[in-house]
Design a protein around this motif. Sequence first.
Motif, mmCIF file in Angstrom:
data_model
loop_
_atom_site.group_PDB
_atom_site.id
_atom_site.type_symbol
_atom_site.label_atom_id
_atom_site.label_comp_id
_atom_site.label_asym_id
_atom_site.label_seq_id
_atom_site.Cartn_x
_atom_site.Cartn_y
_atom_site.Cartn_z
ATOM 1 N N PHE A 1 0.824 -1.204 0.000
ATOM 2 C CA PHE A 1 0.000 0.000 0.000
ATOM 3 C C PHE A 1 0.864 1.263 0.000
ATOM 4 C CE2 PHE A 1 -3.115 -3.036 1.029
ATOM 5 C CZ PHE A 1 -4.376 -2.472 0.951
ATOM 6 N N TYR A 2 1.923 1.231 0.801
ATOM 7 C CA TYR A 2 2.691 2.449 1.005
ATOM 8 C C TYR A 2 3.419 2.906 -0.251
ATOM 9 C CZ TYR A 2 5.636 5.896 3.309
ATOM 10 O OH TYR A 2 6.264 7.067 3.673
ATOM 11 N N LYS B 1 1.201 10.203 -4.456
ATOM 12 C CA LYS B 1 1.562 11.506 -3.891
ATOM 13 C C LYS B 1 2.486 12.257 -4.844
ATOM 14 C CE LYS B 1 2.026 14.686 -0.692
ATOM 15 N NZ LYS B 1 0.926 15.625 -0.394
ATOM 16 N N LYS B 2 3.440 11.543 -5.420
ATOM 17 C CA LYS B 2 4.355 12.169 -6.372
ATOM 18 C C LYS B 2 3.601 12.684 -7.594
ATOM 19 C CE LYS B 2 8.563 11.403 -9.063
ATOM 20 N NZ LYS B 2 9.652 10.458 -9.413
ATOM 21 N N ILE C 1 -3.315 9.233 5.310
ATOM 22 C CA ILE C 1 -3.493 8.130 4.355
ATOM 23 C C ILE C 1 -2.190 7.341 4.222
ATOM 24 C CG2 ILE C 1 -3.904 7.544 1.926
ATOM 25 C CD1 ILE C 1 -5.791 9.993 1.816
ATOM 26 N N GLY C 2 -1.087 8.048 4.104
ATOM 27 C CA GLY C 2 0.213 7.394 3.996
ATOM 28 C C GLY C 2 0.547 6.588 5.238
ATOM 29 N N LYS D 1 1.210 2.575 5.619
ATOM 30 C CA LYS D 1 2.442 2.031 6.215
ATOM 31 C C LYS D 1 2.104 0.989 7.285
ATOM 32 C CE LYS D 1 7.021 2.593 6.662
ATOM 33 N NZ LYS D 1 7.990 2.566 5.544
ATOM 34 N N LEU D 2 1.125 1.294 8.112
ATOM 35 C CA LEU D 2 0.738 0.375 9.175
ATOM 36 C C LEU D 2 0.083 -0.892 8.625
ATOM 37 C CD1 LEU D 2 -0.661 2.975 11.720
ATOM 38 C CD2 LEU D 2 1.425 1.618 11.983
#
Length: 199
Positions: A10-11, A18-19, A73-74, A78-79
């Motif tokens: 996901f991350y 995002k980029k 969201i990021g 990550k989690l």
Amino acid sequence: SYFSNEYKNFYSIFLESKKKKINEYIKEENVVEKEIENFNESINLLFEKIKQNDGKKFLVVGYVQGGKTDFTIGFNSKLIDHYKNKKNIFIHLTSSNTKLFDQNHQRFETFFNNKKIDKSRTLLMKKNRKIDEDFENVIEDNDNFILFFMKEKTAFKKINEIICVLKKHLNSNEFNIFIIDDEGDNASFNTKDNSSILQ
């Protein structure tokens, strides 16, 4: 590199999206890369603190329009990647303003509808009067739950009901609960006028 060529998590998909978003208004590649690096560094810093201090509280502070929702969201992404062997319940407390509440949910929905994401085991749910009953019906079929509540008193009751459902179906070592106050500037569930206190 913080990007995965195969988009297995996901991350990495979040960072790519995002980029792409930053590229819409910044064309200098070195500036874009620096923005992504800063974002990645901030999320990883909080992530490491979470890993080192299970069950602790953390406060993340940023500027207005500084990317708070994207950061959240990021961080969720990550989690989800890290705790993929557990059920993860993310409880987002958002503004009691209906427009902001819907906007926040929509941003998450847009990301998790990304075609590169395997969302078959991830479920987004908005608060409704039967969210605890709905939750019990879907708990076996999903691994990640992202729940949205307006920041109001009734949220406490519903969150407690959801925790009771979790304890009914799972052992405590089988799930994580992350409560994220996404509107820290609305500091209290007490909605009474506080003008006299401020004076």
